[in-house]
Write a protein that holds these residues in place. Structure first.
Motif: not given
Length: 408
Positions: A66-72, A109-115, A86-91
């Motif tokens: 999920i790339n969406r930044l949601e705020v409550f 982590a994403n499909a490439t592995g641990a970050l 800017g850039t957020f890495t979905p993970r």
């Protein structure tokens, strides 16, 4: 900030509706459902509180990162999606801390592995950035992070090469430098854990590992020592739980024990080193990979997954309180009677103007009143409100208190 940290005991109205009524000592708080409208179902995400709002970051919904930044916003019981630059890495499986009004996210982590990704979000500019770093940060996900003594401590987790980790790495946000302290004793390898701070020490609780996991394990950053206290009572071993520190005690919620998604609530007292399972009014939805955020005197528990899939559940836990002030009085203010049948007397030690705010347990404002000129005793009428519990905040020129009123 004080309201986010200090709690006492109240009896919520729902206790009176039970077939066998409980006393104030029986219930340690109450659960309520909040808005999920605008909150994407997700698990293995992270939350941070900045400016009285809760930011939900990253995670996985079973199909995508999920790339969406949601705020409550608890004051309006509403969700918004933040348009960022800017850039957020979905993970998924990332962790975060708030530092000087900014949110620092670590690992995942994403499909490439641990970050070993570190990305920073500024809620004012709504911009993501990535610092230039030195030192070594091990790629990891399903770890925990805390901010203590102007340092970020990242502990535990999992990477694809070494499996479950017991390492502790420290990040200095001033120099953007990573270091690995030499410790006495070691953390039991664990991932999907939770970590909190009490008395300048880090408490690691729960998780998944290669052996039995003592809970808590305690790290003292002054002596750089890990220790395992001798505890009494029972902690349900589980992973993917969340926790919050309330009045010097650790409240743990949810998780997965290998068989079931739990709705359990267990409390650890570091003074007595005792685990207990208090009763509450209402029930948490059983899930794992959920997040908890302590804000405004309440714990907001959201997201996760259960046997049906990923959730956008949004629930609030209101700790029980008594008529003792949430804030230490800085003057002479008294509120009585409490409990009340409707009319409340406010006794102030001066003739300064009074500003009175009454909310419900969700933080929604019900009554505001300014009394510019008053005798030393003033009254507020709650007879139009349903029976239940209501926080009341009273401010004068020199004093401020908050109490929990119980209308019967």
């Amino acid at each position: 900030m004080r309201a986010c940290l200090l709690f006492f005991f109240l009896l919520s109205f729902s206790a009176y509706t039970r077939a066998q009524p409980a006393t104030a000592e029986d219930l340690l708080g109450s659960w309520a459902d909040l808005s999920s409208n605008g909150f994407t179902p997700r698990g293995a995400f992270t939350t941070c509180v900045v400016g009285g709002k809760i930011y939900a970051i990253g995670g996985f919904n079973g199909q995508s990162y999920i790339n969406r930044l949601e705020v409550f916003d608890p004051s309006t019981n509403s969700w918004d999606t933040v348009a960022t630059t800017g850039t957020f890495t979905p993970r998924r499986g990332l962790c975060s801390v708030a530092i000087d009004g900014k949110i620092y996210t670590f690992g995942g982590a994403n499909a490439t592995g641990a970050l070993n990704t570190v990305e920073i979000f500024d809620p004012v500019s709504k911009a993501w950035s990535a610092p230039m770093m030195s030192g070594t940060y091990t790629p990891r996900w399903r770890s925990a992070a805390v901010f203590l003594n102007n340092r970020v401590f990242v502990l535990g987790g999992y990477d694809m090469n070494n499996g479950v980790l017991n390492t502790l790495e420290v990040f200095d946000p001033t120099t953007n430098e990573w270091s690995t302290p030499v410790t006495s004793g070691t953390l039991t390898p664990r991932s999907d854990l939770t970590a909190t701070i009490i008395g300048g020490k880090i408490y690691a609780i729960g998780g998944q590992g290669n052996a039995s996991l003592p809970s808590p394990e305690v790290f003292d950053p002054t002596t750089k020592t890990w220790s395992v206290p001798t505890v009494t009572g029972t902690f349900t071993q589980r992973q993917g739980l969340c926790a919050a520190v309330i009045d010097g005690k650790i409240y743990t919620f949810g998780g997965f024990d290998g068989f079931s998604y739990l709705n359990t609530f267990e409390l650890f007292d570091p003074v007595s080193n005792m685990w207990t399972s208090p009763s509450t009014s209402g029930t948490l939805h059983g899930s794992a990979g959920l997040c908890g955020a302590l804000c405004g005197g309440r714990v907001y528990v959201m997201g996760g997954r259960d046997g049906t899939g990923f959730l956008n559940m949004n629930e609030v836990f209101t700790p029980a309180q008594s008529s003792v002030s949430l804030f230490p009085s800085r003057g002479s203010i008294a509120v009585y009677p409490n409990p009340t049948d409707g009319r409340v007397t406010i006794q102030a030690g001066s003739e300064s103007p009074l500003h009175i705010t009454i909310t419900n347990l969700l933080g929604q404002v019900l009554v505001t009143e300014d009394i510019e000129q008053h005798p030393l005793n003033s009254t507020v009428d709650l007879s139009s409100l349903p029976n239940g519990a209501y926080p009341i905040r009273i401010r004068t020129g020199t004093s401020e208190i908050e109490e929990m009123l119980l209308k019967q």
